[in-house]
Design a protein around this motif. Structure first.
Motif, PDB file in Angstrom:
ATOM      1  N   PHE A  98      12.274  29.801 -36.808  1.00  0.00           N
ATOM      2  CA  PHE A  98      13.005  30.950 -37.329  1.00  0.00           C
ATOM      3  C   PHE A  98      14.261  31.191 -36.508  1.00  0.00           C
ATOM      4  CE2 PHE A  98       9.992  32.583 -40.375  1.00  0.00           C
ATOM      5  CZ  PHE A  98       8.773  32.114 -39.915  1.00  0.00           C
ATOM      6  N   CYS A  99      15.374  31.347 -37.193  1.00  0.00           N
ATOM      7  CA  CYS A  99      16.610  31.777 -36.584  1.00  0.00           C
ATOM      8  C   CYS A  99      16.696  33.296 -36.741  1.00  0.00           C
ATOM      9  CB  CYS A  99      17.785  31.098 -37.284  1.00  0.00           C
ATOM     10  SG  CYS A  99      19.399  31.476 -36.599  1.00  0.00           S
ATOM     11  N   ALA A 100      17.243  33.978 -35.752  1.00  0.00           N
ATOM     12  CA  ALA A 100      17.314  35.434 -35.818  1.00  0.00           C
ATOM     13  C   ALA A 100      18.600  35.923 -35.172  1.00  0.00           C
ATOM     14  CB  ALA A 100      16.106  36.066 -35.130  1.00  0.00           C
ATOM     15  N   VAL A 101      19.029  37.107 -35.603  1.00  0.00           N
ATOM     16  CA  VAL A 101      20.252  37.711 -35.082  1.00  0.00           C
ATOM     17  C   VAL A 101      20.004  39.174 -34.735  1.00  0.00           C
ATOM     18  CG1 VAL A 101      21.085  38.341 -37.384  1.00  0.00           C
ATOM     19  CG2 VAL A 101      22.723  38.045 -35.524  1.00  0.00           C
ATOM     20  N   SER A 102      20.647  39.633 -33.687  1.00  0.00           N
ATOM     21  CA  SER A 102      20.664  41.057 -33.380  1.00  0.00           C
ATOM     22  C   SER A 102      22.010  41.335 -32.733  1.00  0.00           C
ATOM     23  CB  SER A 102      19.509  41.457 -32.455  1.00  0.00           C
ATOM     24  OG  SER A 102      19.707  40.946 -31.155  1.00  0.00           O
ATOM     25  N   ASP A 103      22.200  42.518 -32.211  1.00  0.00           N
ATOM     26  CA  ASP A 103      23.433  42.811 -31.496  1.00  0.00           C
ATOM     27  C   ASP A 103      23.116  43.612 -30.251  1.00  0.00           C
ATOM     28  OD1 ASP A 103      23.789  45.040 -34.104  1.00  0.00           O
ATOM     29  OD2 ASP A 103      23.737  45.768 -32.026  1.00  0.00           O
ATOM     30  N   ALA A 104      24.111  43.803 -29.441  1.00  0.00           N
ATOM     31  CA  ALA A 104      23.889  44.449 -28.140  1.00  0.00           C
ATOM     32  C   ALA A 104      23.353  45.858 -28.288  1.00  0.00           C
ATOM     33  CB  ALA A 104      25.190  44.459 -27.346  1.00  0.00           C
ATOM     34  N   GLY A 105      23.716  46.512 -29.383  1.00  0.00           N
ATOM     35  CA  GLY A 105      23.281  47.895 -29.542  1.00  0.00           C
ATOM     36  C   GLY A 105      21.823  48.039 -29.927  1.00  0.00           C
ATOM     37  N   THR A 106      21.297  47.033 -30.591  1.00  0.00           N
ATOM     38  CA  THR A 106      19.900  47.081 -31.053  1.00  0.00           C
ATOM     39  C   THR A 106      19.251  45.734 -30.803  1.00  0.00           C
ATOM     40  OG1 THR A 106      20.642  46.504 -33.276  1.00  0.00           O
ATOM     41  CG2 THR A 106      20.303  48.838 -32.815  1.00  0.00           C
ATOM     42  N   ALA A 107      19.203  45.372 -29.518  1.00  0.00           N
ATOM     43  CA  ALA A 107      18.792  44.014 -29.162  1.00  0.00           C
ATOM     44  C   ALA A 107      17.390  43.662 -29.625  1.00  0.00           C
ATOM     45  CB  ALA A 107      18.921  43.824 -27.647  1.00  0.00           C
ATOM     46  N   SER A 108      16.495  44.649 -29.701  1.00  0.00           N
ATOM     47  CA  SER A 108      15.117  44.351 -30.087  1.00  0.00           C
ATOM     48  C   SER A 108      14.902  44.377 -31.587  1.00  0.00           C
ATOM     49  CB  SER A 108      14.158  45.346 -29.419  1.00  0.00           C
ATOM     50  OG  SER A 108      14.184  45.187 -28.020  1.00  0.00           O
ATOM     51  N   LYS A 109      15.921  44.731 -32.334  1.00  0.00           N
ATOM     52  CA  LYS A 109      15.801  44.770 -33.795  1.00  0.00           C
ATOM     53  C   LYS A 109      16.376  43.473 -34.337  1.00  0.00           C
ATOM     54  CE  LYS A 109      17.123  47.477 -37.869  1.00  0.00           C
ATOM     55  NZ  LYS A 109      17.915  48.639 -38.360  1.00  0.00           N
ATOM     56  N   LEU A 110      15.503  42.503 -34.512  1.00  0.00           N
ATOM     57  CA  LEU A 110      15.935  41.191 -34.961  1.00  0.00           C
ATOM     58  C   LEU A 110      15.906  41.090 -36.483  1.00  0.00           C
ATOM     59  CD1 LEU A 110      14.075  38.828 -32.450  1.00  0.00           C
ATOM     60  CD2 LEU A 110      16.336  39.859 -32.247  1.00  0.00           C
ATOM     61  N   THR A 111      16.915  40.437 -37.020  1.00  0.00           N
ATOM     62  CA  THR A 111      16.917  40.061 -38.430  1.00  0.00           C
ATOM     63  C   THR A 111      16.660  38.566 -38.484  1.00  0.00           C
ATOM     64  OG1 THR A 111      18.479  41.806 -39.007  1.00  0.00           O
ATOM     65  CG2 THR A 111      18.258  39.968 -40.549  1.00  0.00           C
ATOM     66  N   PHE A 112      15.562  38.188 -39.132  1.00  0.00           N
ATOM     67  CA  PHE A 112      15.142  36.799 -39.157  1.00  0.00           C
ATOM     68  C   PHE A 112      15.596  36.092 -40.424  1.00  0.00           C
ATOM     69  CE2 PHE A 112      12.308  36.165 -35.561  1.00  0.00           C
ATOM     70  CZ  PHE A 112      11.959  37.451 -35.193  1.00  0.00           C
ATOM     71  N   GLY A 113      15.789  34.800 -40.296  1.00  0.00           N
ATOM     72  CA  GLY A 113      15.941  33.952 -41.460  1.00  0.00           C
ATOM     73  C   GLY A 113      14.583  33.708 -42.094  1.00  0.00           C
TER      74      GLY A 113
END
Lengths: 113, 114
Positions: free
Chosen positions: B90-105
């Motif tokens: 699984f590839c996933a993305v988040s950002d510095a503001g919500t590092a633990s909230k991952l959006t997965f492929g």
């Protein structure tokens, strides 16, 4: 160092019932996140708790709720279960200041009949 | 909103062959990017992550990925596949503001054949 522990691992419920799932994070980790994994929708973020406060929330109905205790253990609750709630529920913990490195438990597999 | 697209739900390679799993992301802010692996009946394990700095990231088990901002890609590679690499990735993305909230492929199932 013990990993993330989720209980129960498997459970079967019927529509309309409610369920509570438990997660014990890695010692020292104060952030706990919950994800739902289904074949159709994939992995979806439910919510994150940090120091007993919900810090982030995904797009799930209010039937899905959670809480975190002072020892960082977390529970999630799903009320009025629907067939579509059948899923693997994954808990993940991370340390303060984490840049997204999550440590996942093995999950709780919920089947709703 | 952030999103991740993984091209190919199933990839099959021979043992010893190159592994290439594709991931493209969409993010309005500088992203954090991750690859996780899931073995049957287990949770997810982090393979590698990109936050800032060097764009070529090395992970566990011989995997690496390169962040290419111009192509909005973060493809996962391994020079030589091993039978034990068979799993879902699984590839996933988040950002510095919500590092633990991952959006997965949606995941790519890797099959390794003899």
């Amino acid at each position: 160092k013990a990993g993330v522990t989720q209980t129960p691992r498997y459970l079967i419920k019927t529509r309309g019932q409610q369920v509570t799932l438990s997660c014990s994070p890695i010692s020292g980790h104060r952030s706990v996140s919950w994800y739902q994994q289904t074949p159709g929708q994939g992995l979806q973020f439910l919510f994150e708790y940090f120091s007993e406060t919900q810090r982030n929330k995904g797009n799930f109905p209010g039937r899905f709720s959670g809480r975190q205790f002072s020892n960082s253990r977390s529970e999630m609750n799903v009320s009025t279960l629907e067939l579509g709630d059948s899923a693997l529920y994954l808990c993940a913990s991370s340390s303060q200041g984490s840049t997204g490195e999550l440590f996942f438990g093995e999950g709780s597999r919920l089947t709703v009949l | 909103a952030q999103s991740v697209t993984q091209l190919g739900s199933h990839v099959s390679v021979s043992e010893g062959a190159l592994v290439l799993l594709r991931c493209n992301y969409s993010s309005s802010v500088p992203p954090y990017l991750f690859w996780y692996v899931q073995y049957p009946n287990q949770g997810l394990q982090l393979l590698l992550k990109y936050t800032t700095g060097a764009t070529l990231v090395k992970g566990i088990n011989g995997f690496e990925a390169e962040f290419k901002k111009s192509e909005t890609s973060f493809h996962l590679t391994k020079p030589s596949a091993h039978m034990s690499d068979a799993a879902e990735y699984f590839c996933a993305v988040s950002d510095a503001g919500t590092a633990s909230k991952l959006t997965f492929g949606t995941g790519t199932r890797l099959q390794v054949t003899l």
